[in-house]
Scaffold this motif. Sequence first.
Motif, PDB file in Angstrom:
ATOM      1  N   UNK A  72      43.898  66.147  -4.772  1.00 41.02           N
ATOM      2  CA  UNK A  72      43.797  67.380  -3.992  1.00 41.02           C
ATOM      3  C   UNK A  72      43.482  68.546  -4.933  1.00 41.02           C
ATOM      4  N   UNK A  73      42.754  69.550  -4.406  1.00 42.91           N
ATOM      5  CA  UNK A  73      42.421  70.721  -5.208  1.00 42.91           C
ATOM      6  C   UNK A  73      43.663  71.582  -5.400  1.00 42.91           C
ATOM      7  N   UNK A  74      43.736  72.158  -6.566  1.00 44.96           N
ATOM      8  CA  UNK A  74      44.815  73.113  -6.806  1.00 44.96           C
ATOM      9  C   UNK A  74      44.449  74.423  -6.117  1.00 44.96           C
ATOM     10  N   UNK A  75      45.404  75.348  -6.041  1.00 41.69           N
ATOM     11  CA  UNK A  75      45.137  76.641  -5.403  1.00 41.69           C
ATOM     12  C   UNK A  75      44.020  77.373  -6.136  1.00 41.69           C
ATOM     13  N   UNK A  76      44.029  77.282  -7.464  1.00 49.55           N
ATOM     14  CA  UNK A  76      42.995  77.964  -8.253  1.00 49.55           C
ATOM     15  C   UNK A  76      41.623  77.340  -8.002  1.00 49.55           C
ATOM     16  N   UNK A  77      41.559  76.007  -7.930  1.00 50.96           N
ATOM     17  CA  UNK A  77      40.286  75.328  -7.664  1.00 50.96           C
ATOM     18  C   UNK A  77      39.763  75.675  -6.268  1.00 50.96           C
ATOM     19  N   UNK A  78      40.653  75.727  -5.293  1.00 53.29           N
ATOM     20  CA  UNK A  78      40.246  76.107  -3.931  1.00 53.29           C
ATOM     21  C   UNK A  78      39.678  77.511  -3.909  1.00 53.29           C
ATOM     22  N   UNK A  79      40.328  78.436  -4.597  1.00 50.70           N
ATOM     23  CA  UNK A  79      39.853  79.818  -4.652  1.00 50.70           C
ATOM     24  C   UNK A  79      38.487  79.887  -5.327  1.00 50.70           C
ATOM     25  N   UNK A  80      38.342  79.193  -6.464  1.00 41.35           N
ATOM     26  CA  UNK A  80      37.060  79.190  -7.173  1.00 41.35           C
ATOM     27  C   UNK A  80      35.943  78.592  -6.317  1.00 41.35           C
ATOM     28  N   UNK A  81      36.236  77.492  -5.623  1.00 41.87           N
ATOM     29  CA  UNK A  81      35.235  76.857  -4.765  1.00 41.87           C
ATOM     30  C   UNK A  81      34.832  77.793  -3.630  1.00 41.87           C
ATOM     31  N   UNK A  82      35.799  78.437  -3.005  1.00 39.76           N
ATOM     32  CA  UNK A  82      35.519  79.381  -1.917  1.00 39.76           C
ATOM     33  C   UNK A  82      34.651  80.533  -2.426  1.00 39.76           C
ATOM     34  N   UNK A  83      34.994  81.094  -3.592  1.00 34.16           N
ATOM     35  CA  UNK A  83      34.203  82.189  -4.161  1.00 34.16           C
ATOM     36  C   UNK A  83      32.774  81.740  -4.480  1.00 34.16           C
ATOM     37  N   UNK A  84      32.637  80.519  -4.988  1.00 38.23           N
ATOM     38  CA  UNK A  84      31.309  79.985  -5.310  1.00 38.23           C
ATOM     39  C   UNK A  84      30.462  79.862  -4.039  1.00 38.23           C
ATOM     40  N   UNK A  85      31.047  79.304  -2.983  1.00 38.13           N
ATOM     41  CA  UNK A  85      30.316  79.123  -1.735  1.00 38.13           C
ATOM     42  C   UNK A  85      29.896  80.481  -1.154  1.00 38.13           C
ATOM     43  N   UNK A  86      30.801  81.449  -1.187  1.00 41.27           N
ATOM     44  CA  UNK A  86      30.474  82.783  -0.685  1.00 41.27           C
ATOM     45  C   UNK A  86      29.352  83.429  -1.497  1.00 41.27           C
ATOM     46  N   UNK A  87      29.402  83.260  -2.811  1.00 41.64           N
ATOM     47  CA  UNK A  87      28.362  83.818  -3.670  1.00 41.64           C
ATOM     48  C   UNK A  87      27.013  83.151  -3.393  1.00 41.64           C
ATOM     49  N   UNK A  88      27.012  81.842  -3.200  1.00 39.82           N
ATOM     50  CA  UNK A  88      25.765  81.132  -2.883  1.00 39.82           C
ATOM     51  C   UNK A  88      25.190  81.622  -1.559  1.00 39.82           C
ATOM     52  N   UNK A  89      26.042  81.854  -0.573  1.00 36.03           N
ATOM     53  CA  UNK A  89      25.574  82.355   0.717  1.00 36.03           C
ATOM     54  C   UNK A  89      24.947  83.733   0.563  1.00 36.03           C
ATOM     55  N   UNK A  90      25.599  84.612  -0.211  1.00 35.00           N
ATOM     56  CA  UNK A  90      25.046  85.950  -0.439  1.00 35.00           C
ATOM     57  C   UNK A  90      23.695  85.868  -1.130  1.00 35.00           C
ATOM     58  N   UNK A  91      23.608  85.020  -2.153  1.00 32.17           N
ATOM     59  CA  UNK A  91      22.346  84.869  -2.881  1.00 32.17           C
ATOM     60  C   UNK A  91      21.242  84.352  -1.958  1.00 32.17           C
TER      61      UNK A  91
END
Length: 101
Positions: A72-91
Amino acid sequence: MRPLTADQIRIWKIAAGIVVVGTGVKAVYYKFTRELIVDAIKKNDAEAAAHLHDSRQFAKWAAKDRKEKAPALTAEQSRDLRNYVLQERKDRENAMFANDS
Protein backbone atom coordinates in the motif's frame (compact mmCIF):
# COMPACT_ATOMS: atom_id res chain seq x y z
CA MET A 1 -59.13 0.45 -77.31
CA ARG A 2 -58.51 -2.71 -79.24
CA PRO A 3 -58.48 -6.14 -77.58
CA LEU A 4 -55.09 -7.77 -77.21
CA THR A 5 -53.96 -10.26 -79.80
CA ALA A 6 -52.98 -13.79 -78.88
CA ASP A 7 -49.27 -12.92 -79.19
CA GLN A 8 -49.68 -9.91 -76.89
CA ILE A 9 -51.55 -12.00 -74.31
CA ARG A 10 -48.78 -14.60 -74.44
CA ILE A 11 -46.13 -11.89 -73.90
CA TRP A 12 -48.08 -10.49 -70.93
CA LYS A 13 -48.37 -13.98 -69.41
CA ILE A 14 -44.64 -14.55 -69.84
CA ALA A 15 -43.87 -11.16 -68.25
CA ALA A 16 -46.25 -11.86 -65.36
CA GLY A 17 -44.66 -15.29 -64.89
CA ILE A 18 -41.19 -13.74 -64.79
CA VAL A 19 -42.34 -11.22 -62.17
CA VAL A 20 -43.97 -13.92 -60.02
CA VAL A 21 -41.00 -16.29 -60.28
CA GLY A 22 -38.55 -13.45 -59.63
CA THR A 23 -40.49 -12.37 -56.56
CA GLY A 24 -40.54 -15.94 -55.28
CA VAL A 25 -36.81 -16.39 -55.82
CA LYS A 26 -36.11 -13.08 -54.10
CA ALA A 27 -38.28 -14.03 -51.11
CA VAL A 28 -36.55 -17.40 -50.72
CA TYR A 29 -33.13 -15.75 -51.09
CA TYR A 30 -33.88 -13.12 -48.42
CA LYS A 31 -35.28 -15.76 -46.04
CA PHE A 32 -32.19 -17.93 -46.51
CA THR A 33 -29.70 -15.08 -46.10
CA ARG A 34 -31.59 -13.74 -43.07
CA GLU A 35 -31.26 -17.14 -41.39
CA LEU A 36 -27.54 -17.19 -42.15
CA ILE A 37 -27.07 -13.69 -40.73
CA VAL A 38 -29.12 -14.41 -37.60
CA ASP A 39 -27.16 -17.62 -36.97
CA ALA A 40 -23.86 -15.77 -37.40
CA ILE A 41 -24.98 -13.02 -35.02
CA LYS A 42 -26.05 -15.58 -32.40
CA LYS A 43 -22.71 -17.36 -32.72
CA ASN A 44 -20.75 -14.10 -32.42
CA ASP A 45 -22.85 -13.06 -29.42
CA ALA A 46 -22.19 -16.36 -27.65
CA GLU A 47 -18.46 -16.08 -28.33
CA ALA A 48 -18.40 -12.47 -27.13
CA ALA A 49 -20.29 -13.34 -23.95
CA ALA A 50 -17.84 -16.16 -23.21
CA HIS A 51 -14.89 -13.85 -23.89
CA LEU A 52 -16.39 -11.18 -21.63
CA HIS A 53 -16.85 -13.74 -18.86
CA ASP A 54 -13.22 -14.86 -19.23
CA SER A 55 -12.02 -11.25 -19.25
CA ARG A 56 -13.94 -10.46 -16.07
CA GLN A 57 -12.55 -13.55 -14.37
CA PHE A 58 -9.02 -12.55 -15.37
CA ALA A 59 -9.60 -8.97 -14.17
CA LYS A 60 -10.69 -10.26 -10.77
CA TRP A 61 -7.67 -12.51 -10.55
CA ALA A 62 -5.29 -9.76 -11.69
CA ALA A 63 -6.72 -7.26 -9.19
CA LYS A 64 -6.34 -9.77 -6.37
CA ASP A 65 -2.82 -10.63 -7.50
CA ARG A 66 -1.78 -6.95 -7.68
CA LYS A 67 -3.27 -6.25 -4.28
CA GLU A 68 -1.37 -9.16 -2.75
CA LYS A 69 1.96 -8.27 -4.38
CA ALA A 70 2.02 -4.46 -4.28
CA PRO A 71 2.45 -2.74 -0.93
CA ALA A 72 0.00 0.00 0.00
CA LEU A 73 1.13 3.58 -0.65
CA THR A 74 2.26 5.61 2.28
CA ALA A 75 0.59 8.96 2.98
CA GLU A 76 3.57 10.77 1.46
CA GLN A 77 3.49 8.60 -1.69
CA SER A 78 -0.26 9.19 -2.08
CA ARG A 79 0.24 12.94 -1.77
CA ASP A 80 3.11 12.92 -4.28
CA LEU A 81 1.11 10.81 -6.75
CA ARG A 82 -1.92 13.11 -6.43
CA ASN A 83 0.26 16.20 -6.98
CA TYR A 84 1.89 14.58 -10.02
CA VAL A 85 -1.47 13.72 -11.59
CA LEU A 86 -2.79 17.24 -10.98
CA GLN A 87 0.34 18.77 -12.50
CA GLU A 88 0.06 16.52 -15.57
CA ARG A 89 -3.57 17.58 -16.02
CA LYS A 90 -2.62 21.26 -15.81
CA ASP A 91 0.20 20.78 -18.32
CA ARG A 92 -2.13 18.94 -20.71
CA GLU A 93 -4.81 21.64 -20.42
CA ASN A 94 -2.24 24.39 -20.98
CA ALA A 95 -0.89 22.61 -24.04
CA MET A 96 -4.42 22.11 -25.38
CA PHE A 97 -5.37 25.77 -24.94
CA ALA A 98 -2.03 26.92 -26.37
CA ASN A 99 -2.82 25.04 -29.59
CA ASP A 100 -6.25 26.70 -29.86
CA SER A 101 -4.84 30.23 -30.27
